[in-house]
Design a protein around this motif. Structure first.
Motif, short mmCIF file in Angstrom:
data_model
loop_
_atom_site.label_atom_id
_atom_site.label_comp_id
_atom_site.label_asym_id
_atom_site.label_seq_id
_atom_site.Cartn_x
_atom_site.Cartn_y
_atom_site.Cartn_z
N LYS A 62 51.24 87.99 6.01
CA LYS A 62 52.48 88.31 6.77
C LYS A 62 52.70 87.83 8.10
O LYS A 62 51.82 87.67 8.82
CB LYS A 62 52.70 89.95 6.75
CG LYS A 62 53.06 90.44 5.37
CD LYS A 62 53.32 91.96 5.39
CE LYS A 62 53.47 92.55 3.97
NZ LYS A 62 52.93 93.73 4.01
N GLU A 87 55.38 84.36 -5.68
CA GLU A 87 56.06 85.63 -5.61
C GLU A 87 55.95 86.41 -6.47
O GLU A 87 55.74 87.69 -6.38
CB GLU A 87 57.62 85.02 -5.64
CG GLU A 87 58.24 84.60 -4.31
CD GLU A 87 59.85 84.24 -4.14
OE1 GLU A 87 60.32 83.97 -3.20
OE2 GLU A 87 60.05 83.90 -5.36
N GLY A 90 53.33 88.67 -5.37
CA GLY A 90 53.77 89.35 -4.62
C GLY A 90 53.88 88.95 -2.95
O GLY A 90 54.00 89.77 -2.10
N LYS A 92 56.18 87.10 -0.21
CA LYS A 92 57.55 86.81 0.18
C LYS A 92 57.75 85.27 0.77
O LYS A 92 57.03 85.39 1.79
CB LYS A 92 58.05 87.94 0.97
CG LYS A 92 59.38 88.15 0.93
CD LYS A 92 59.80 89.88 1.39
CE LYS A 92 61.32 89.70 1.27
NZ LYS A 92 61.83 90.33 2.57
N THR A 94 60.85 83.05 2.16
CA THR A 94 61.93 83.11 2.43
C THR A 94 62.15 81.68 3.57
O THR A 94 61.15 81.22 4.14
CB THR A 94 62.71 84.15 3.22
OG1 THR A 94 62.11 84.38 4.63
CG2 THR A 94 62.39 85.65 2.46
N ASN A 97 60.11 82.42 6.85
CA ASN A 97 58.39 82.02 6.95
C ASN A 97 58.15 80.61 6.37
O ASN A 97 56.94 80.43 6.38
CB ASN A 97 57.75 83.24 6.42
CG ASN A 97 57.74 83.38 4.84
OD1 ASN A 97 58.73 82.84 4.24
ND2 ASN A 97 56.90 84.09 4.18
#
Ligand code: GDP
Ligand code: IMO
Ligand code: MG
Length: 430
Positions: A62, A87, A90, A92, A94, A97
């Protein structure tokens, strides 16, 4: 502050993914700069395995930015599949990032097909490529007829670019007796995915400039290995990009001063997938044993990797060519149950002794290794996290590699898991 380039220093699959993931805890931005989805980088985090091909290994963490630089060749369909796969696991992804260089070259289905045709042809040497279209896409880039990410944004321009590309490819296909490429189909197929790709597209060199000004820590993730470099590798049994650290600057658009530390990833023995010279290859029981213990099967193609003893001559050569400041030694645990371990410390070429791999392919096949023997440690090193806990014979082995190559050992990896790493010097903290 220190920006680091992580570079495979043998024939690929040294464990770059694990080390990049481990280091990326301390980095802000992780950047791929060459290669494509021929790469297969494995990370094991909390017992979950991630296999990354095009996406930088920082993507699983993250609050990190991942960048695909202009030097990478991108198969847009493969990229979208990989994003989907992650994805599902799990992660993410976009446009906050993940950034993709707008001037990166695209791999199209015609490249993949040509790669396969050449590999299957009886008229050329089989390279043992990953058949992903990497070579043909780089050829088109250098031939100034490639389709690039930003070309997807403008229909008229795309149409013109495809005309140029097909002028070349259809003439080759004709001579090979293959069907002409249907321009309308390529355009239709690209139109279906272009929005999904363009949303990540940016002038990444400019973003990197901003990150540098904000003193963000940058981690450059190499793919393949120095011995697969188009100039310095075992040509023609190489990939089609420069894999050395110097490639990071052209492949992203930042100056040579950007990188302060080059970390060479080095496996405690040697492996190679595909054809080509491999002086220390073990085509015997020990080679098989290493392959099984090391789970040496290709991440991308699932091919069995060829295995052999550690070739210190080649690693020393790689260290110089790529300006390596420190070595991350991986997979030492794979040698745990081997009684006598050998390291190549020179070659015999006919009657002559030499201390480097000559560039003539004929000689690369002819050299015979000169070995130094080490006593195995015959104890488990799996999961060890401190130097003091390594068996004495393992310490001797590692210390020899350091002395012979003349480069510090920055870390030692003792299992596929992120945390199973002995830290001796953190390049990102320097
Ligand atoms: P990369 O292409 O350089 O990222 O390497 P790959 O992921 O293709 O291959 C390295 C393999 O070794 C992967 O399956 C990793 O999970 C595994 N690996 C990495 N480091 C270690 C280690 O220290 N010990 C063991 N046993 N396996 C490792
Ligand atoms: P990572 O990043 C190991 C090898 C192929 C073949 C040669 C040319 O996971 O270390 P290509 O498809 O690039 O034209 O194939 O290069 N090769 C790799 N070997 N690891 C890789 O990537 C590789 N990427 C390409 O097996 O011998
Ligand atoms: Mg790999």
């Amino acid at each position: 502050m220190s920006n680091v380039a992580v570079i495979g220093s043998q024939w690929g699959d040294e464990g770059k993914g694990k080390i990049v993931d481990w280091l990326s805890e301390k980095a802000d931005v992780v950047i791929r700069f060459q290669g494509g989805h021929n790469a297969g980088h494995t990370l094991v985090v909390n017992n979950v395995t991630y296999k990354l091909k095009l996406l930088p290994s920082g993507i699983v963490r993250k609050n990190k930015i991942s960048i695909i630089g202009n030097g990478v060749v991108i198969d847009p369909w493969a990229l979208l599949d990989e994003i989907k796969q992650l994805e599902k696991q799990g992660i993410k992804i976009t446009n906050k990032n993940l950034y993709i260089a707008e001037n990166a070259t695209l791999i199209l289905p015609l490249h993949k097909e040509l790669d396969g045709i050449r590999e299957d042809s009886k008229n050329t040497d089989k390279i043992g490529t990953t058949r992903r279209g990497i070579g043909p896409a780089y050829e088109d880039k250098v031939g100034r007829r490639a389709i690039r990410v930003m070309d997807l944004a403008n229909k008229d321009n795309l149409s013109k670019r495809i005309d140029m590309l097909l002028f070349h490819h259809n003439s080759i296909r004709k001579s090979l007796g293959k069907k002409k490429i249907d321009k309308k189909k390529i355009i239709r197929d690209l139109e279906k995915i272009s929005k999904n790709i363009l949303k990540y597209s940016k002038p990444v060199w400019k973003k990197i400039e901003e990150f540098k000004k904000k003193r963000k820590k940058l981690l450059f993730e190499g793919a393949q290995g120095i011995l697969l470099d188009i100039d310095h590798g075992t040509y023609p049994f190489v990939t089609s990009s420069n894999t050395v650290a110097g490639s990071a600057f052209a492949g992203t658009g930042c100056g040579p001063g950007t990188i302060n530390y080059v970390l060479g990833i080095v496996k405690a023995y040697t492996t190679r997938v595909g054809e080509g010279p491999f002086p220390t290859e073990l085509k015997n029981e020990i080679g098989n044993k290493i392959g099984i213990r090391g789970k040496e099967f290709g991440t991308v193609t699932n091919r069995k990797r060829r295995c052999g003893w550690f070739d210190a001559v080649l690693v020393k050569q790689s260290c110089f060519i790529s300006g390596i400041n420190g070595i991350a030694l991986t997979k030492i645990d794979v040698l745990d149950q081997i009684k006598d371990i050998y390291v190549c410390v020179g070659y015999k070429l006919g009657r002559k002794k030499i201390d480097y791999l000559p560039s003539a392919l004929k000689d690369q096949f002819r050299v015979r290794p000169i070995y130094k023997r080490f006593n195995g440690w015959m104890k488990t090193t799996k999961g060890i996290k401190k130097w003091k806990d390594l068996p004495e014979n393992a310490k001797k082995y590692v210390s020899f590699i350091k002395r012979y190559c003349g480069v510090k050992i920055s870390s030692i990896s003792t299992s596929p898991k992120r945390e199973d790493t002995i830290l001796l010097e953190n390049p990102l903290k320097k």
